[in-house]
Write a protein that holds these residues in place. Structure first.
Motif, short mmCIF file in Angstrom:
data_model
loop_
_atom_site.label_atom_id
_atom_site.label_comp_id
_atom_site.label_asym_id
_atom_site.label_seq_id
_atom_site.Cartn_x
_atom_site.Cartn_y
_atom_site.Cartn_z
N VAL A 20 0.81 -1.22 0.00
CA VAL A 20 0.00 0.00 0.00
C VAL A 20 0.84 1.27 0.00
CG1 VAL A 20 -1.98 -1.08 1.11
CG2 VAL A 20 -0.21 -0.05 2.53
N ASN A 38 0.59 2.74 -3.29
CA ASN A 38 -0.75 3.05 -3.81
C ASN A 38 -0.89 4.46 -4.36
OD1 ASN A 38 -1.51 0.47 -3.17
ND2 ASN A 38 -3.11 1.05 -1.73
N GLU A 81 -2.12 4.75 -8.14
CA GLU A 81 -3.45 5.32 -8.40
C GLU A 81 -3.37 6.57 -9.27
OE1 GLU A 81 -4.70 5.90 -4.41
OE2 GLU A 81 -5.60 3.90 -4.23
N SER A 130 0.16 -5.01 -7.25
CA SER A 130 -0.34 -3.85 -6.53
C SER A 130 -1.73 -4.13 -5.96
CB SER A 130 -0.41 -2.64 -7.46
OG SER A 130 -1.12 -1.58 -6.85
N VAL A 164 -3.92 -2.02 -5.71
CA VAL A 164 -4.84 -1.12 -6.42
C VAL A 164 -5.60 -1.84 -7.52
CG1 VAL A 164 -5.00 0.93 -7.89
CG2 VAL A 164 -3.50 0.94 -5.89
N THR A 198 -1.37 2.46 5.03
CA THR A 198 -0.63 3.62 4.55
C THR A 198 0.10 4.31 5.69
OG1 THR A 198 -2.49 5.13 4.86
CG2 THR A 198 -2.32 4.02 2.73
#
Length: 457
Positions: free
Chosen positions: A126, A129, A133, A162, A164, A420
Motif C-alpha cells: 500500500v 498506492n 493510483e 499492486s 490497487v 498507509t
C-alpha cells in the motif's frame, strides 16, 4: 510446505558482490521469432524494424532506492551502479536513503510535487498506492508491449502485485525475513539460554527478566522510531500465517482483538523494563549500538540487518539469529517474510524516449539472474531459475539465518505493508503514549482503522 521453503531458501543476505560481467540479460529487448515460411533475412529485417532503438549516447537517470545505510546490499548497489556506469557511459544520480517513515514520506512528497525519480526501488504494497493510483508508474504489462523480454526471468505470480488493480508494477530483487538477533555474550553473562524453535513467549519473558536482573537491557528497540517489528510479532502471536495479513474491520472482531492484545503485550514489555530506558526518545541507531556494544541481548530486525551487524563488529561470531518466541496458535517457527519491494519505472521517464530505453536497460541489468544472485542469499526471490547459496562464503550469522529459514513452518507478510503511512500514525507514531497509558489501545486501533477506511473511499 516444500514449495514455501524452496522459495525462502533464495533471498536477501549476500556478503560480497563479484564482478558482474555484462550482467545485463534483457538489457536489449528480445526479438520476436520469425514467421513460418519467411526467409531468415526477412525475419531479421522484421526484427530490426519492430525492435526499439538502443539509447543514443550518455543519459543521466535519477534513481532512488532503499539500498543505503545499514542495508546489507548498500555496498553491493554502489558497486553495481559503478560497474553499469563504466560499461554503458550513462550516469546515475543517486538519491537513495535508509528505509524509514521519513524516507517514505519524502518519496511520496516527490511524486506529489512532480519531482519523482526516473527509476525507483520501493515497496510494492500500500505504500506505493498513491503513485500507482495517480498513474505515475508504468505496469510490467505496458513495458512488455515494447520490450517483450522485460523481467522474463521472473515468476509473474511472485513479483508483488499492486493492491490497487492486481497488476505488477515493480521487478523484485530479493525478499526478506524477520527474526530475533542475539548477542551471545550478553546471554552468557546473564546465565540464560539463547531462544530456540521450542522457546515459548512465557519462557522468553522469564529469560528477559533474568537478563534485566543481571544488569543488561533485554531488548534493543526504539518504540519512538521503529515499533513495527514488535508490533508485527506481538499481534502475530494472536493469529496464524493464514490470518496475519487480514486487516481488522473493527476493533471488536477477531483481528481487531488480536491487534489490541498484541499491542498490550508491547505495553507489558515497556512496563517490565525490558526495553532501553530511552526507548521512547532514542533513535534506531542508538538502540542498535546498545546491542552491538553488549549492553542489550535481543533485537528484532530483518534479513538486511545481517550486513549491518557484520559491518559494525569485528566479532560477528558473537551474534546469531533465531526465531521470535510465539504463543497461542502461532508457532515460534512461523516467521514473517516475503517480497515487498521492487524496481519501478516512472511515467515521467517512460514518456521520455531516450530515458525510457535506459531505464529498461538499467533495471534489466539490476534484475538479471547474476545480479539478483549477488544481492540475494537466504530469503526469497522471484527468479525462475532460483539462486545458489555457497555457505562457505557466508559468515556464521548468515548461516544461522539460512538455518532459521530452513526450519520455518509458516510465513506471513508484514501486515503493516497494507496500511498507509498516514493511517499508521495513531499506533506507530503514538506508541510512546500507548505504552505509557496516555493513549487507549482500543481507541488508537479504531483511529487507525478509521483512517484505513477513509483511504479506501
Amino acid at each position: 510446505m516444500k514449495k514455501m521453503m524452496a522459495m525462502l531458501l533464495t533471498g536477501a543476505m549476500v556478503l560480497s558482490l563479484t564482478a558482474c560481467g555484462n550482467g545485463s540479460s534483457g538489457s536489449t529487448p528480445a526479438q520476436s521469432e520469425s514467421k513460418f515460411g519467411e526467409s531468415e533475412a526477412a525475419a531479421e529485417a522484421d526484427k530490426e524494424e519492430s525492435a526499439p532503438e538502443k539509447s543514443s549516447g550518455p543519459v543521466t537517470l535519477n534513481v532512488t532506492t532503499t539500498f543505503a545505510g545499514e542495508d546489507t546490499n548498500a555496498q553491493n548497489y554502489q558497486d553495481a551502479i559503478a560497474a553499469w556506469q563504466d560499461e554503458t557511459g550513462n550516469k546515475i544520480n543517486d538519491a537513495s536513503g535508509s528505509s524509514s517513515e521519513t524516507f517514505k514520506a519524502r518519496v511520496i512528497s516527490d511524486f506529489e510535487m512532480g519531482s519523482e525519480p526516473d527509476v525507483l526501488f520501493y515497496f510494492n504494497g500500500v505504500d506505493s498506492n498513491p503513485f500507482v493510483e495517480a498513474g505515475k508508474v508504468v505496469s510490467i504489462d505496458e513495458i512488455r508491449q515494447t520490450y517483450p523480454e522485460y523481467a522474463a526471468n521472473m515468476k509473474d505470480g511472485m513479483m508483488g502485485a499492486s493492491p490497487v488493480d492486481g497488476k505488477n508494477y515493480s521487478v523484485p530483487v530479493n525478499g526478506y525475513w524477520e527474526g530475533l538477533f542475539v548477542n551471545k555474550a550478553v546471554c552468557e553473562a546473564a546465565g540464560v539460554e539463547i531462544p530456540t524453535a521450542d522457546t515459548t513467549w512465557d519462557e522468553f519473558m522469564d529469560i528477559c527478566q533474568k537478563i534485566k536482573d543481571a544488569g543488561y537491557t533485554p531488548i534493543a528497540a526504539s518504540f519512538a522510531e521503529i515499533p513495527h517489528y514488535w508490533f508485527e510479532f506481538c499481534i502475530y502471536n494472536y493469529l496464524t500465517p493464514a490470518t496475519h495479513n487480514i486487516l481488522p474491520e473493527s476493533s471488536d472482531d477477531e483481528h481487531g482483538q488480536a491487534w489490541i492484545s498484541g499491542i498490550g503485550d508491547m505495553k507489558v514489555l515497556y512496563e517490565k523494563g525490558f526495553l532501553p530506558e530511552n526507548t521512547l526518545s532514542a533513535t534506531d541507531g542508538e538502540t542498535f549500538q546498545l546491542f552491538i556494544d553488549g549492553k542489550a541481548a535481543f533485537l528484532i530486525d530483518g534479513s538486511w540487518k545481517v550486513g549491518g551487524i557484520e559491518g559494525a563488529t569485528d566479532d560477528v561470531d558473537n551474534f546469531t539469529v533465531t526465531y521470535v518466541p510465539g504463543k497461542g496458535e502461532r508457532k515460534s517457527t512461523d516467521i514473517i517474510g516475503g517480497l515487498s519491494s521492487g524496481w519501478y519505472i516512472t511515467k515521467k521517464a517512460w514518456d521520455d524516449p531516450e530515458k525510457q530505453k535506459v531505464c529498461v536497460e538499467f533495471i534489466s541489468y539490476m534484475t538479471s539472474d547474476e545480479m539478483v544472485s549477488n544481492f540475494a542469499s537466504v530469503s526469497a526471490t522471484a527468479l525462475k531459475n532460483g539462486t545458489q547459496v555457497d555457505e562457505s562464503q557466508l559468515s556464521s550469522l548468515a548461516v544461522a539465518g539460512l538455518d532459521m529459514v530452513a526450519g520455518a513452518t509458516g510465513m506471513a507478510g508484514a501486515v503493516q505493508d497494507q496500511v498507509t503511512q498516514e493511517a499508521r500514525v495513531p499506533v506507530f507514531n503514538g506508541m510512546p503514549d500507548i505504552v505509557t497509558g496516555k493513549a487507549d489501545i482500543k481507541e488508537s486501533v479504531e483511529e487507525l482503522l478509521k483512517l484505513v477506511a477513509e483511504g479506501q473511499q
